[in-house]
Design an enzyme around this catalytic site. Structure first.
Site, mmCIF file in Angstrom:
data_model
loop_
_atom_site.group_PDB
_atom_site.id
_atom_site.type_symbol
_atom_site.label_atom_id
_atom_site.label_comp_id
_atom_site.label_asym_id
_atom_site.label_seq_id
_atom_site.Cartn_x
_atom_site.Cartn_y
_atom_site.Cartn_z
ATOM 1 N N HIS A 1 53.937 48.616 30.427
ATOM 2 C CA HIS A 1 52.714 49.221 30.985
ATOM 3 C C HIS A 1 52.191 50.336 30.097
ATOM 4 C CE1 HIS A 1 53.928 47.626 35.202
ATOM 5 N NE2 HIS A 1 53.383 46.702 34.454
ATOM 6 N N CYS B 1 40.360 55.161 21.961
ATOM 7 C CA CYS B 1 38.982 55.297 22.428
ATOM 8 C C CYS B 1 38.660 54.222 23.468
ATOM 9 C CB CYS B 1 38.015 55.160 21.244
ATOM 10 S SG CYS B 1 36.292 55.206 21.777
ATOM 11 N N CYS C 1 35.621 52.092 21.437
ATOM 12 C CA CYS C 1 35.894 51.292 20.219
ATOM 13 C C CYS C 1 37.374 50.955 20.073
ATOM 14 C CB CYS C 1 35.394 52.059 18.978
ATOM 15 S SG CYS C 1 36.423 53.472 18.547
ATOM 16 N N CYS D 1 35.797 60.436 21.001
ATOM 17 C CA CYS D 1 36.077 59.733 19.737
ATOM 18 C C CYS D 1 34.899 59.984 18.788
ATOM 19 C CB CYS D 1 36.204 58.235 20.055
ATOM 20 S SG CYS D 1 36.269 57.151 18.621
ATOM 21 N N GLY E 1 65.481 50.750 39.933
ATOM 22 C CA GLY E 1 64.425 51.638 40.419
ATOM 23 C C GLY E 1 63.038 51.038 40.427
ATOM 24 N N THR E 2 62.940 49.764 40.856
ATOM 25 C CA THR E 2 61.595 49.194 40.981
ATOM 26 C C THR E 2 61.450 48.492 42.327
ATOM 27 O OG1 THR E 2 59.917 47.746 39.983
ATOM 28 C CG2 THR E 2 62.209 47.017 39.797
ATOM 29 N N SER E 3 60.264 48.620 42.899
ATOM 30 C CA SER E 3 60.002 47.959 44.187
ATOM 31 C C SER E 3 59.726 46.474 43.970
ATOM 32 C CB SER E 3 58.784 48.604 44.851
ATOM 33 O OG SER E 3 57.659 48.492 43.984
ATOM 34 N N ASN F 1 69.339 50.287 43.294
ATOM 35 C CA ASN F 1 68.245 50.875 44.069
ATOM 36 C C ASN F 1 68.843 51.409 45.370
ATOM 37 O OD1 ASN F 1 65.796 51.326 45.520
ATOM 38 N ND2 ASN F 1 64.779 49.731 44.310
HETATM 39 C C1 BV8 Z 1 47.316 42.098 35.215
HETATM 40 C C2 BV8 Z 1 50.252 52.340 34.417
HETATM 41 C C3 BV8 Z 1 45.725 40.436 34.821
HETATM 42 C C4 BV8 Z 1 49.220 53.095 35.203
HETATM 43 C C5 BV8 Z 1 50.892 50.589 35.987
HETATM 44 C C6 BV8 Z 1 50.152 38.515 40.005
HETATM 45 C C7 BV8 Z 1 50.155 38.290 38.637
HETATM 46 C C8 BV8 Z 1 49.463 39.153 37.784
HETATM 47 C C9 BV8 Z 1 48.779 40.257 38.303
HETATM 48 C C10 BV8 Z 1 48.783 40.468 39.646
HETATM 49 C C11 BV8 Z 1 49.463 39.613 40.494
HETATM 50 N N1 BV8 Z 1 49.299 40.080 41.752
HETATM 51 C C12 BV8 Z 1 48.557 41.195 41.721
HETATM 52 C C13 BV8 Z 1 48.216 41.455 40.464
HETATM 53 C C14 BV8 Z 1 47.396 42.575 40.035
HETATM 54 C C15 BV8 Z 1 48.192 43.821 39.694
HETATM 55 C C16 BV8 Z 1 49.313 44.090 40.649
HETATM 56 O O1 BV8 Z 1 50.486 43.837 40.340
HETATM 57 N N2 BV8 Z 1 49.006 44.652 41.782
HETATM 58 C C17 BV8 Z 1 50.040 44.993 42.730
HETATM 59 C C18 BV8 Z 1 49.768 46.355 43.325
HETATM 60 C C19 BV8 Z 1 50.122 43.890 43.762
HETATM 61 N N3 BV8 Z 1 48.710 43.702 38.357
HETATM 62 C C20 BV8 Z 1 47.924 44.099 37.351
HETATM 63 O O2 BV8 Z 1 46.803 44.500 37.494
HETATM 64 C C21 BV8 Z 1 48.517 44.016 35.960
HETATM 65 N N4 BV8 Z 1 47.545 43.390 35.105
HETATM 66 O O3 BV8 Z 1 47.989 41.362 35.810
HETATM 67 O O4 BV8 Z 1 46.174 41.741 34.555
HETATM 68 C C22 BV8 Z 1 45.004 40.014 33.637
HETATM 69 C C23 BV8 Z 1 45.436 38.874 32.986
HETATM 70 C C24 BV8 Z 1 44.726 38.438 31.904
HETATM 71 C C25 BV8 Z 1 43.615 39.170 31.447
HETATM 72 C C26 BV8 Z 1 43.237 40.350 32.086
HETATM 73 C C27 BV8 Z 1 43.930 40.785 33.194
HETATM 74 C C28 BV8 Z 1 48.744 45.403 35.387
HETATM 75 C C29 BV8 Z 1 49.811 46.110 36.153
HETATM 76 C C30 BV8 Z 1 50.127 47.450 35.462
HETATM 77 C C31 BV8 Z 1 49.528 48.580 36.240
HETATM 78 N N5 BV8 Z 1 49.894 49.854 35.604
HETATM 79 N N6 BV8 Z 1 51.198 51.735 35.361
HETATM 80 C C32 BV8 Z 1 49.712 54.439 35.640
HETATM 81 O O5 BV8 Z 1 50.944 54.665 35.638
HETATM 82 O O6 BV8 Z 1 48.837 55.273 35.972
HETATM 83 S S1 BV8 Z 1 51.867 50.085 37.246
HETATM 84 C C33 BV8 Z 1 52.606 51.453 37.895
HETATM 85 O O7 BV8 Z 1 52.973 51.103 39.208
HETATM 86 C C34 BV8 Z 1 53.900 51.817 37.232
HETATM 87 O O8 BV8 Z 1 53.860 51.650 35.853
HETATM 88 C C35 BV8 Z 1 54.898 50.919 37.877
HETATM 89 O O9 BV8 Z 1 55.013 49.726 37.172
HETATM 90 C C36 BV8 Z 1 54.247 50.579 39.170
HETATM 91 C C37 BV8 Z 1 55.045 51.165 40.291
HETATM 92 O O10 BV8 Z 1 56.073 50.255 40.540
HETATM 93 P P1 BV8 Z 1 57.589 50.714 40.519
HETATM 94 O O11 BV8 Z 1 57.945 51.146 39.151
HETATM 95 O O12 BV8 Z 1 58.370 49.634 41.121
HETATM 96 O O13 BV8 Z 1 57.629 52.011 41.415
HETATM 97 P P2 BV8 Z 1 57.549 52.084 42.986
HETATM 98 O O14 BV8 Z 1 57.164 53.493 43.312
HETATM 99 O O15 BV8 Z 1 56.763 50.946 43.516
HETATM 100 O O16 BV8 Z 1 59.060 51.836 43.461
HETATM 101 C C38 BV8 Z 1 60.043 52.773 43.114
HETATM 102 C C39 BV8 Z 1 61.364 52.126 43.439
HETATM 103 O O17 BV8 Z 1 62.393 52.998 43.020
HETATM 104 C C40 BV8 Z 1 61.581 51.894 44.923
HETATM 105 O O18 BV8 Z 1 62.135 50.609 45.115
HETATM 106 C C41 BV8 Z 1 62.599 52.974 45.314
HETATM 107 O O19 BV8 Z 1 63.457 52.534 46.345
HETATM 108 C C42 BV8 Z 1 63.353 53.139 44.036
HETATM 109 N N7 BV8 Z 1 63.977 54.444 43.843
HETATM 110 C C43 BV8 Z 1 63.555 55.656 44.312
HETATM 111 N N8 BV8 Z 1 64.386 56.612 43.859
HETATM 112 C C44 BV8 Z 1 65.328 55.991 43.072
HETATM 113 C C45 BV8 Z 1 65.061 54.617 43.067
HETATM 114 N N9 BV8 Z 1 65.811 53.730 42.385
HETATM 115 C C46 BV8 Z 1 66.860 54.226 41.683
HETATM 116 N N10 BV8 Z 1 67.178 55.535 41.647
HETATM 117 C C47 BV8 Z 1 66.433 56.436 42.318
HETATM 118 N N11 BV8 Z 1 66.753 57.732 42.274
#
Ligand code: BV8
Length: 244
Positions: free
Chosen positions: A118, A126, A129, A152, A191-193, A217
């Site tokens: 990600h 930019c 561009c 830029c 650590g991922t949902s 997790n």
């Molecule tokens: C794309 C940067 C298409 C931004 C991030 C199916 C296929 C493809 C796409 C999709 C699909 N279904 C839906 C989509 C669209 C979308 C998506 O996934 N939506 C979700 C909400 C349903 N996906 C996209 O848009 C992706 N792009 O597919 O493009 C395309 C194809 C061709 C051409 C053009 C376009 C892009 C996804 C990337 C988004 N960017 N980050 C920023 O950070 O500001 S994602 C961002 O959220 C993070 O990077 C991270 O990946 C994500 C959060 O998820 P987690 O890391 O799992 O964190 P979360 O808080 O959810 O969970 C934390 C976990 O940790 C929990 O389980 C908890 O219990 C646990 N935990 C807590 N404490 C601890 C712990 N574990 C261990 N130790 C601890 N102490």
């Protein structure tokens, strides 16, 4: 909680371990996860709306200020025992770290084989561009609600080099990630949902080959029903046990 003997044996016998990490990996460093809404920073800003091209195009100063706050926080925190354990594990096994996180805590802990699927919070380019920006990131002590991004030379706004929702993942990083999950002897998911796609589907590249996938997790995730074993615990509690 520890591992069943058969998995312990597979873990110690594994030559190549792929590790997929998410926001929970950095939680014990003090970085809120996306699901954490207790912290004011996140309660006010919904990543789902702000982490998009549309939001930046509409309100670049609001989105830029949000990323400045996150960059400021990351600069103030340190890698935790979980990050350090993964870097230590790589001293005696091939370890491919695939992170969904945009922080640089794995790098600062010493992990080298790393795919940022990600993108990274400290890469900038930019918005118009796409030219990489090598300017100095200025983070004011007190970050206002809105801060205009740098510009830029072409006149476009500078944006963070991270993957917004709706944007493609960096092809090379994702290919490397799929390759690591398809060739490893064992996979850890830490650590991922498992909500965000397509990164959330990477464990299935291992599972469908019969490769053991161990999830670390404290809570169940979207992946728990599918992994080989759920090692209930946090990254900083569990991962150091791999290198004892
Ligand atoms: C794309 C940067 C298409 C931004 C991030 C199916 C296929 C493809 C796409 C999709 C699909 N279904 C839906 C989509 C669209 C979308 C998506 O996934 N939506 C979700 C909400 C349903 N996906 C996209 O848009 C992706 N792009 O597919 O493009 C395309 C194809 C061709 C051409 C053009 C376009 C892009 C996804 C990337 C988004 N960017 N980050 C920023 O950070 O500001 S994602 C961002 O959220 C993070 O990077 C991270 O990946 C994500 C959060 O998820 P987690 O890391 O799992 O964190 P979360 O808080 O959810 O969970 C934390 C976990 O940790 C929990 O389980 C908890 O219990 C646990 N935990 C807590 N404490 C601890 C712990 N574990 C261990 N130790 C601890 N102490």
């Amino acid at each position: 909680m520890s591992l069943p003997d058969d998995l312990l044996a597979q873990l110690s016998a594994a030559n190549h371990i792929a590790v997929l990490t998410g926001a929970g990996m950095s939680a014990e460093s003090g970085v809120p996860t996306f699901r954490d809404v207790q912290d004011g920073l996140w309660a006010k800003y919904d990543p789902m709306t702000l982490a998009t091209e549309e939001a930046f195009a509409e309100e670049p100063d609001l989105v830029w200020a949000w990323y400045l706050r996150r960059a400021q926080l990351i600069r103030q925190v340190q890698p935790n025992a979980g990050h350090r354990a993964l870097a230590e594990l790589a001293e005696f096994k091939q370890v491919s770290v695939i992170t969904q996180n945009v922080d640089d805590l794995h790098e600062r802990a010493g992990s080298e084989v790393l795919s940022h699927v990600h993108g990274g919070l400290f890469d900038y380019r930019c918005f118009d561009c796409a030219k990489p920006w090598s300017g100095e990131l200025e983070i004011p002590q007190e970050i206002p609600e809105r801060v205009s991004p740098p510009k830029c030379a072409c006149g476009g706004w500078i944006r963070p080099g991270i993957v917004w929702f709706g944007e493609m993942l960096p092809p090379r990083a994702f290919e490397d990630a799929v390759d690591a999950c398809s060739t490893c002897d064992l996979m850890l998911v830490v650590g991922t949902s498992g909500i965000v796609q397509p990164a959330g589907s990477l464990p299935f590249a291992a599972l469908e080959r019969g490769t053991p996938v161990i999830e670390v997790n404290p809570e169940e995730s979207r992946l728990t029903d599918y992994v080989t074993h759920w090692w209930q615990g946090t990254a900083a509690e569990v991962l150091p046990q791999l290198v004892r």
